[in-house]
Design an enzyme around this catalytic site. Structure first.
Site, mmCIF file in Angstrom:
data_model
loop_
_atom_site.group_PDB
_atom_site.id
_atom_site.type_symbol
_atom_site.label_atom_id
_atom_site.label_comp_id
_atom_site.label_asym_id
_atom_site.label_seq_id
_atom_site.Cartn_x
_atom_site.Cartn_y
_atom_site.Cartn_z
ATOM 1 N N HIS B 271 0.839 -1.200 0.000
ATOM 2 C CA HIS B 271 0.000 0.000 0.000
ATOM 3 C C HIS B 271 0.884 1.263 0.000
ATOM 4 O O HIS B 271 0.747 2.123 -0.875
ATOM 5 C CB HIS B 271 -0.903 -0.028 1.237
ATOM 6 C CG HIS B 271 -1.820 1.147 1.347
ATOM 7 N ND1 HIS B 271 -3.129 1.113 0.948
ATOM 8 C CD2 HIS B 271 -1.614 2.407 1.817
ATOM 9 C CE1 HIS B 271 -3.693 2.296 1.155
ATOM 10 N NE2 HIS B 271 -2.787 3.094 1.691
ATOM 11 N N GLU B 272 1.787 1.320 0.968
ATOM 12 C CA GLU B 272 2.643 2.510 1.062
ATOM 13 C C GLU B 272 3.572 2.596 -0.148
ATOM 14 O O GLU B 272 3.950 3.688 -0.578
ATOM 15 C CB GLU B 272 3.434 2.505 2.374
ATOM 16 C CG GLU B 272 2.581 2.411 3.644
ATOM 17 C CD GLU B 272 1.478 3.468 3.739
ATOM 18 O OE1 GLU B 272 1.622 4.541 3.124
ATOM 19 O OE2 GLU B 272 0.453 3.203 4.411
ATOM 20 N N HIS B 275 1.996 4.675 -2.804
ATOM 21 C CA HIS B 275 2.231 6.102 -2.561
ATOM 22 C C HIS B 275 3.659 6.484 -2.956
ATOM 23 O O HIS B 275 3.891 7.506 -3.584
ATOM 24 C CB HIS B 275 2.046 6.420 -1.069
ATOM 25 C CG HIS B 275 0.622 6.394 -0.592
ATOM 26 N ND1 HIS B 275 -0.357 7.161 -1.154
ATOM 27 C CD2 HIS B 275 0.023 5.701 0.418
ATOM 28 C CE1 HIS B 275 -1.516 6.955 -0.516
ATOM 29 N NE2 HIS B 275 -1.309 6.058 0.446
ATOM 30 N N GLU B 301 -4.305 7.743 -3.096
ATOM 31 C CA GLU B 301 -4.790 6.464 -2.567
ATOM 32 C C GLU B 301 -5.008 5.456 -3.691
ATOM 33 O O GLU B 301 -4.829 4.254 -3.504
ATOM 34 C CB GLU B 301 -6.085 6.667 -1.777
ATOM 35 C CG GLU B 301 -5.888 7.240 -0.386
ATOM 36 C CD GLU B 301 -4.945 6.417 0.477
ATOM 37 O OE1 GLU B 301 -4.910 5.187 0.354
ATOM 38 O OE2 GLU B 301 -4.211 7.039 1.275
#
Lengths: 511, 511
Positions: B271-272, B275, B301
């Site tokens: 997820h990170e 980003h 996101e």
């Protein structure tokens, strides 16, 4: 009939303090952010972020400079002049610290401030590469630029006798080249025969090697046992050990490790610990003011060298810490830590021998390293020495002072980070620190006659209480000379250091 | 005869750009310092430094605010208005970003800005303690204060329909509660029968446990294999995973580990990573401008959820990463990673099941969590819901939407860090991100028909090139709606997400 309050009325003082407090708060916060950006650069920053980080540092330095040169700061400085005589002693001292910062900031054009910051940040990276690859030419152009900027800085500050004084004063308020240079040169002359005698004796055995992780854990445990508060600080590793304080609640030290020589890791840590204890114990009510830091670099170094050398390398400390050395290091790498005696540890830690690296130098030859740097800095600053000639001047100086030549620049003029950070005039602080530390130690032995027994039992509270009471508690409210006078009743002298070191060498090398 | 240049002359434009560039440079640097202070607070800061850190953050926020509200910024804004029509398209977009920031900053009084920063920093610490000790009352007074400040903030910004819009717009420019709320509530209604059907099938076996260190090393390797540049970033651990970008050269992500559920560590990282890839690939020429960041939180996101869910939880990705899962985890803790099949891994990663923690929720129930938060935020902000009633409202909402009640506040209203950071209006970005990601994915499958084979072979270059070309390269120069239109040719819709998730669930649970 309405009347404006007279300019030194309680109301005028109230407004003045409120504004000054706000200004100090902003400046302290910017300095803390800068400290974190620099700490991060040395520890955890991704390698490719260096250039952008230089930019960020430059902008924050610029903002800091702007705070101190704003119309608001000027109004505060004007009012400070008027109010000064009406203020109590302690407030007067705080205001004088503000005025010193204010005048220094006003002395430099904003362009120079940001150029210095940017040049320094890039110089550190080039120094790192130059040191890694033993390639002075990578660092040379940056150093040249820095020397020119520092010369410019000195001219802007102004000086009575010598441009070097303008920079020296940043680290040691009130000190001059004409005082420190003869003092240290004379000290080195007095140490020369001591060194010669020592070198006639058989050298102590060096310490066995040990794994880096075990060294780090041992060093960390020693720091915490002595009094480092890990809830208000951190211990990490970096290329060049350092201590930085974001606030008394956030004091960070680093060390570096060499498998072959456990002294590097442990005694770098004890050195930085000395800085950290000072910083962690600055009183809370000073923390947000300009007095919320050490009195000078020399006084700060005195604390580093006090814990590294006077305490850390004492027989009493060896007796207390010996079981820890053995617990963490014995058997590691198949080395004979278990067969070592306390006396052998003590002798190994105090071996005197001309060597190439300042941070690993013993207490005697250390001053020789400083005198060399002092001469070279003075030469670079006045232009009598060019950056291109620095490597050879360094080698020649080492030969003249200590009889050894570095085989390469990595162990010569590229060994220290200081110049790459723009810290010219800093090095004398180390020798001054040793002299201050010895003066404090003599007074401690007088005030606390059984202090060595305390240390031998690992009770450091007595010592810390003495330091807190006599030193930590005043922050930067007193000058180094005032502190020496109040605490020891004497002016700066090298006598106590000479007495201390000759007594110790008798223990190490026999009569 | 001398003449002032007309206000839209090339010379006027030149001066305008020079000043605007300088302003953006200062603001970017202050934001980077703030990012580092916050990153450090979550990772390495000593525990007792929290209060002072809050002070430092508040002062820097204040300085940032002052930059945007200074007379200089006002002059720039005035000139921007005049010059705007004469500028090329790209410059116009940059100037509009500046004007947006300027107007937002002018809208808030300095007092409110610094109070928000201070309150938030203390709220984070109290949230941490409250979560640790499952004691909502420790957090409640801070949250109450924050809600009041956010309400005040919304009033200062102004809004056409609802105070919530003023905050939503900070994260998703142009979005309104009247658009996002029906969209998500309808989506949840459409997902309800999907969820019911899935729950009638036998659930996939969960993954075996694995040691945290091995999970972390595996996750790190996956990130770097996909394209995270470790020379321009870091990977660490923290209580709540996050990504922060000091610049494209310094992008830092964190994760957290749970021995019992390796998914938490690995998929928080992926997820990170999403980003981070976005942030590391912002073009250098935008990096120092207001366009040098993601287009919106929702678009940001979308990248996080794209890598976490659409790629990370795909069968193709499982096929490629499976040998790595086994290499790092097999045999650890005596668990049977070696006996697992790719299909079992795929099914385990895509298990759908109502659960308490949003960050661990599956792709279906995730939207239910968001709808709940959206309702509660709206209630808090309008005052229809009091902070005291929040824990019960949370539990009741979970029961109504997902049929489960949290046994305590730790797994209820204390689970997210966002409110403690003052991030009201942020949560919808997660659901919007999922919708955007599915829209991008449909277009990618159309543009790159063999993309799944690439992924299966661990070739992520094609995908990254597509993202760089279509998304990363424009930074914040386009709005989310413009990006969607340009890239997919469509306006925001939940259709692509519904098609994507039902197709995948057929693979996981059978027809």
């Amino acid at each position: 009939m309405s009347m404006l309050p007279p300019r030194s009325s309680p109301r005028a003082r109230h407004y003045f303090w409120r504004e000054l407090t706000e200004l100090m708060r902003r400046i302290r916060s910017l300095r803390s952010a800068l400290a974190l950006l620099s700490w991060d650069q040395e520890t955890f920053m991704p390698v490719k972020a260096a250039e952008r980080r230089a930019e960020h540092l430059a902008v924050l330095e610029e903002l800091l400079h702007r705070e101190l040169t704003s119309p608001r700061a000027r109004r505060l400085a004007d009012r400070a002049q008027v109010l000064l005589p009406s203020l109590p002693e302690r407030e007067q001292r705080l205001v004088r610290l503000f005025l010193r910062e204010y005048r220094r900031a006003r002395a430099l054009p904003a362009r120079l401030v940001s150029e210095l910051a940017r040049t320094q940040a890039l110089a550190v990276e080039s120094w790192r590469a130059a040191r890694r690859e033993n390639a002075f030419h990578l660092f040379a152009p940056h150093l040249e630029r820095l020397v020119a900027l520092k010369r410019e800085q000195a001219e802007h500050y102004g000086y009575a006798e010598h441009p070097y004084d303008a920079l020296l004063d940043l680290y040691e308020p009130g000190m001059r080249l004409s005082q420190v240079r003869p003092l240290l040169e004379e000290l080195v002359q007095q140490l020369q025969p001591v060194l010669t005698r020592v070198l006639e004796s058989p050298p102590p055995q060096p310490l066995p090697p040990a794994p880096c992780t075990a060294q780090f854990v041992l060093g960390r445990e020693l720091c915490i046992a002595i009094g480092f508060d890990p809830q208000r600080g951190r211990i990490d590793t970096s290329t060049h050990p350092f201590c930085t304080a974001l606030s008394p609640e956030d004091v960070r030290i680093t060390t570096r490790c060499s498998e072959d020589d456990p002294q590097v890791c442990i005694f770098s840590l004890l050195h930085e610990l000395g800085h950290a204890l000072y910083d962690q114990n600055i009183p809370a009510e000073l923390a947000h003011t300009f007095a919320g830091e050490g009195a000078s670099m020399g006084i700060h170094e005195s604390q580093a060298l006090f814990w590294e050398d006077i305490i850390g390398r004492s027989l009493a400390f060896c007796r207390w810490s010996f079981p820890l050395w053995r617990r963490y290091l014995d058997g590691m790498l198949g080395t004979p830590w278990g067969r070592l005696s306390v006396e052998e540890l003590f002798r190994a830690l105090n071996a005197v021998r001309p060597s190439l690296i300042r941070t690993e130098a013993d207490e005697v030859t250390y001053h020789f390293h400083i005198v060399l740097r002092l001469e070279l800095e003075e030469g670079l600053l006045t232009g009598r020495l060019s950056v291109a000639d620095l490597p050879e001047a360094w080698s020649a100086g080492m030969e003249r002072l200590l009889g050894i030549r570095p085989p390469d620049d990595r162990s010569g003029c590229l060994q220290d980070i200081h110049w790459s950070l723009g810290d010219f005039g800093y090095f004398p602080s180390y020798s001054l620190g040793k002299l201050y530390a010895a003066m404090f130690w003599r007074k401690i032995q007088h005030d606390l006659p059984d202090i060595e027994e305390h240390i031998e039992r690992g009770h450091f509270r007595t010592l810390l209480d003495w330091l807190r009471h006599n030193l930590y508690s005043v922050g930067a409210l007193e000058t180094p000379a005032e502190i020496l006078q109040r605490v020891t009743g004497k002016a700066l002298t090298s006598e106590d250091f000479l007495a201390y070191i000759t007594a110790k060498l008798r223990l190490v090398y026999g009569a």
